[in-house]
Design a protein around this motif. Structure first.
Motif, short mmCIF file in Angstrom:
data_model
loop_
_atom_site.label_atom_id
_atom_site.label_comp_id
_atom_site.label_asym_id
_atom_site.label_seq_id
_atom_site.Cartn_x
_atom_site.Cartn_y
_atom_site.Cartn_z
N TYR A 37 0.86 -1.16 0.00
CA TYR A 37 0.00 0.00 0.00
C TYR A 37 0.91 1.24 0.00
O TYR A 37 2.10 1.13 0.28
N ARG A 38 0.33 2.37 -0.30
CA ARG A 38 1.11 3.61 -0.24
C ARG A 38 0.22 4.75 0.24
O ARG A 38 -0.99 4.72 0.05
N GLN A 39 0.88 5.74 0.82
CA GLN A 39 0.17 6.92 1.30
C GLN A 39 0.99 8.15 0.96
O GLN A 39 2.11 8.31 1.46
N ARG A 45 -4.41 6.20 2.51
CA ARG A 45 -3.63 5.04 2.10
C ARG A 45 -4.39 4.27 1.03
O ARG A 45 -5.61 4.06 1.15
N TYR A 94 3.95 0.89 2.27
CA TYR A 94 3.80 -0.02 3.41
C TYR A 94 3.60 -1.45 2.92
O TYR A 94 2.77 -1.72 2.05
N GLY A 113 6.90 1.14 6.98
CA GLY A 113 6.85 2.07 5.85
C GLY A 113 8.23 2.45 5.37
O GLY A 113 9.17 2.57 6.15
#
Length: 120
Positions: A37-39, A45, A94, A113
């Protein structure tokens, strides 16, 4: 308990590549889906890519054709090869795993992360 440790983030120029790795450790009984995942700053997210133990993969539309997820089941490790990176890919990435430990049923686990910055 299960721990996820990511590596491979950093600064890269637009059009460049990075490879993220995430190793799971601890009292692991089994691992189901793993993924990334990414934010990005100011955003929620979002899922990037997911892979099942059998190798089935899903990708968010914005990374299809550029990112490749893979895993080594024997080493409880998941990878994300990122090519043709652009500034919109800048985010904290993440690692994620659905894992069953020796003391609990299947639970979601997250890594700490790793920052990916795409900039010239």
């Amino acid at each position: 308990q299960v721990q996820l440790v990511e590596s491979g983030g950093g600064l890269v120029q637009p059009g460049g590549s990075l490879r993220l790795s995430c190793a799971a450790s601890g009292s692991i009984f089994s691992i189901n889906a793993m993924g990334w995942y990414r934010q990005a700053p100011g955003k929620e997210r979002e899922v990037v890519a997911i892979i099942t133990p059998g190798g089935s993969k899903i990708y968010t539309d914005s990374v299809k054709g550029r990112f490749t997820i893979s895993r080594d089941n024997a080493k409880n490790t998941v990878f994300l090869q990122m090519n043709s990176l652009n500034p919109e890919d800048t985010a904290v990435y993440y690692c994620y795993a659905d894992a069953r430990s020796s003391k609990s049923n299947i639970l979601p686990y997250w890594g700490q992360g790793t920052q990916v910055t795409v900039s010239s």
